[in-house]
Design a protein around this motif. Structure first.
Motif, PDB file in Angstrom:
ATOM      1  N   THR A  21      50.067 -42.258  -7.978  1.00 21.36           N
ATOM      2  CA  THR A  21      51.452 -42.150  -7.505  1.00 21.36           C
ATOM      3  C   THR A  21      52.039 -40.759  -7.687  1.00 21.36           C
ATOM      4  O   THR A  21      52.873 -40.327  -6.896  1.00 21.36           O
ATOM      5  N   GLY A  22      51.629 -40.059  -8.756  1.00 20.22           N
ATOM      6  CA  GLY A  22      52.271 -38.791  -9.090  1.00 20.22           C
ATOM      7  C   GLY A  22      53.424 -38.944 -10.052  1.00 20.22           C
ATOM      8  O   GLY A  22      54.137 -37.995 -10.337  1.00 20.22           O
ATOM      9  N   ASN A  23      53.607 -40.164 -10.586  1.00 21.34           N
ATOM     10  CA  ASN A  23      54.672 -40.400 -11.578  1.00 21.34           C
ATOM     11  C   ASN A  23      54.040 -40.491 -12.967  1.00 21.34           C
ATOM     12  O   ASN A  23      53.244 -41.382 -13.214  1.00 21.34           O
ATOM     13  N   ASN A  24      54.413 -39.562 -13.848  1.00 16.31           N
ATOM     14  CA  ASN A  24      53.908 -39.596 -15.217  1.00 16.31           C
ATOM     15  C   ASN A  24      55.071 -40.000 -16.130  1.00 16.31           C
ATOM     16  O   ASN A  24      56.104 -39.331 -16.151  1.00 16.31           O
ATOM     17  N   ALA A  25      54.892 -41.094 -16.880  1.00 17.92           N
ATOM     18  CA  ALA A  25      55.973 -41.645 -17.715  1.00 17.92           C
ATOM     19  C   ALA A  25      56.433 -40.656 -18.785  1.00 17.92           C
ATOM     20  O   ALA A  25      57.544 -40.767 -19.301  1.00 17.92           O
ATOM     21  N   HIS A  26      55.576 -39.683 -19.139  1.00 18.75           N
ATOM     22  CA  HIS A  26      55.880 -38.749 -20.225  1.00 18.75           C
ATOM     23  C   HIS A  26      56.296 -37.368 -19.719  1.00 18.75           C
ATOM     24  O   HIS A  26      57.081 -36.682 -20.356  1.00 18.75           O
ATOM     25  N   PHE A  27      55.757 -36.960 -18.572  1.00 18.93           N
ATOM     26  CA  PHE A  27      55.974 -35.593 -18.076  1.00 18.93           C
ATOM     27  C   PHE A  27      56.717 -35.551 -16.746  1.00 18.93           C
ATOM     28  O   PHE A  27      56.903 -34.490 -16.174  1.00 18.93           O
ATOM     29  N   GLY A  28      57.126 -36.720 -16.242  1.00 22.62           N
ATOM     30  CA  GLY A  28      57.928 -36.746 -15.027  1.00 22.62           C
ATOM     31  C   GLY A  28      57.106 -36.785 -13.752  1.00 22.62           C
ATOM     32  O   GLY A  28      55.881 -36.907 -13.775  1.00 22.62           O
ATOM     33  N   ALA A  29      57.815 -36.681 -12.631  1.00 21.10           N
ATOM     34  CA  ALA A  29      57.190 -36.765 -11.309  1.00 21.10           C
ATOM     35  C   ALA A  29      57.414 -35.456 -10.565  1.00 21.10           C
ATOM     36  O   ALA A  29      58.540 -35.134 -10.193  1.00 21.10           O
ATOM     37  N   PRO A  30      56.357 -34.664 -10.347  1.00 23.64           N
ATOM     38  CA  PRO A  30      56.521 -33.441  -9.572  1.00 23.64           C
ATOM     39  C   PRO A  30      57.070 -33.737  -8.169  1.00 23.64           C
ATOM     40  O   PRO A  30      56.910 -34.845  -7.644  1.00 23.64           O
TER      41      PRO A  30
END
Length: 393
Positions: A89-98
């Motif tokens: 998806t490109g969604n990282n729960a810790h580092f956000g979504a570019p």
């Protein structure tokens, strides 16, 4: 280095200078690397706070990155990856979504999310990613970029974090085919067995049948354009071995078992809070049985043989890269998971075979990019890049 990172593409590491050759074929280009690749002076976090804490500062650089530095390319930073690279998806729960530079209201796709974001947002000229189940091809489709999943093993993954080693590959993104081809010259070398001047273009009907009518319509003119350059594509009924369900589950079982072998010990020891989707996939992977894996590995061998016979030394598949344009950023997690499962069916042919697939940003729908792919025999990577150059010209 990235105080100005409007796309949230980069991991905010302290700026560390990385030496590149003063001259070389890439000396006018700037590049980034997904945070799975070791770069001396930086940690390697893999999109996971636990892995980042365990990493320490690396003292050696991954050979794939070093080859680019030796060719004169300038390193501008490490990019965000989906957690443990086990997401699309490109969604990282810790580092956000570019941010998707080509369609800001839509996901970048992953797991090479930051790399695709940085290139599509114009923050660098090209970027390294990795592709296990589609982690270069999906973001290339979504962000309007050229992207390749090379022949398995063609580019070194030494000093790169694993997900599923028998499926993992090193790919890259660029906005234009000229830049993309220059990087190919450095990373791929030359094909041991190049495609002949007149390749045979093939049209897998069962892959195209997965598309909705609006997507087929959006890809019609670009497909015609490819055929006007490379010759009419010969249709055939079935790329899948047995069925797409059989293809999907064989891929999932192999990826699941290998990803659990890679990350399971860390997950069991530290019980890190994993993001949505990622947590469920690892929990599922833990339960994959030996019987399922053995059956899937036998299936993979049979599919590889089928595809090798179909393509011979001169065949190239013309096929959609993904089922559709990128979903909206606002889409529910369940919607994204459904889209991911549909996508795996379309992407798993290259993964199971280990053959190269190159996605080209030739189409659009609803103002968002849509990719069209060439998939060739094992080792035809450079030939596919040359075909893409002919199409772009």
């Amino acid at each position: 280095m990235h105080l100005h990172d409007p796309a949230h593409a980069f991991v905010p590491y302290p700026d560390t200078p990385v030496e590149s050759a003063a001259t070389g074929p890439l000396s006018d280009l700037r590049f980034a690397a997904k945070d799975l690749f070791d770069v001396a002076g930086y940690p390697t976090g893999g999109g996971s706070p636990i892995l980042l804490a365990m990493s320490g500062i690396k003292t050696h650089t991954a050979p794939a990155v070093q080859a680019l530095l030796d060719a004169g390319a300038h390193f501008v930073g490490k990019t965000v990856t989906d957690e443990l690279a086990f997401s699309m998806t490109g969604n990282n729960a810790h580092f956000g979504a570019p941010i998707n530079g080509a369609a800001k209201d839509r996901i970048t796709g992953g797991s090479s999310s930051g790399s695709a974001s940085a290139v599509s947002s114009g923050l660098c000229d090209f970027a390294l990613g990795s592709d296990t189940g589609g982690s270069v091809r999906a973001p290339a489709n979504h962000c309007g970029l050229y992207g390749i999943r090379p022949t398995h093993g063609r580019i070194s993954l030494e000093r790169v974090l694993d997900l599923a080693p028998s499926l993992d590959t090193c790919g890259w993104f660029a906005r234009d085919i000229g830049t993309f081809a220059r990087v190919a010259d450095v990373l791929l070398g030359v094909d041991a067995k190049p495609l002949p001047a007149k390749a045979r273009l093939l049209w897998p009907k069962d892959v195209w049948a997965m598309l909705s009518a609006p997507v087929k319509e959006a890809l019609a003119a670009p497909s015609d354009r490819v055929q006007s350059v490379l010759g009419q594509a010969a249709p055939f009924d079935q790329l899948a071995l047995e069925s797409w369900d059989a293809m999907y589950w064989s891929f999932r079982y192999i990826q699941g078992r290998e990803s659990w072998l890679t990350d399971g010990p860390m997950i069991e020891r530290f019980a890190p809070p994993l993001g949505p989707g990622v947590a469920e996939r690892f929990a599922w992977s833990r339960e994959v049985t030996d019987a399922q894996v053995n059956s899937a590995r036998a299936f993979r061998i049979a599919f590889r043989e089928k595809l090798a016979t179909l393509l011979g030394d001169d065949g190239v598949l013309l096929m959609p890269t993904m089922p559709d344009i990128a979903p909206l950023r606002s889409a529910a997690e369940s919607t994204l998971e459904d889209y991911r499962n549909d996508s795996i069916r379309m992407l798993c042919g290259a993964g199971l075979s280990g053959f190269p697939q190159l996605s080209m940003p030739l189409a659009q729908r609803d103002g968002a990019p849509l990719g069209l792919s060439l998939l060739g025999p094992a080792g035809s990577d450079c030939s596919l890049v040359m075909l893409a150059e002919q199409i772009a010209a």
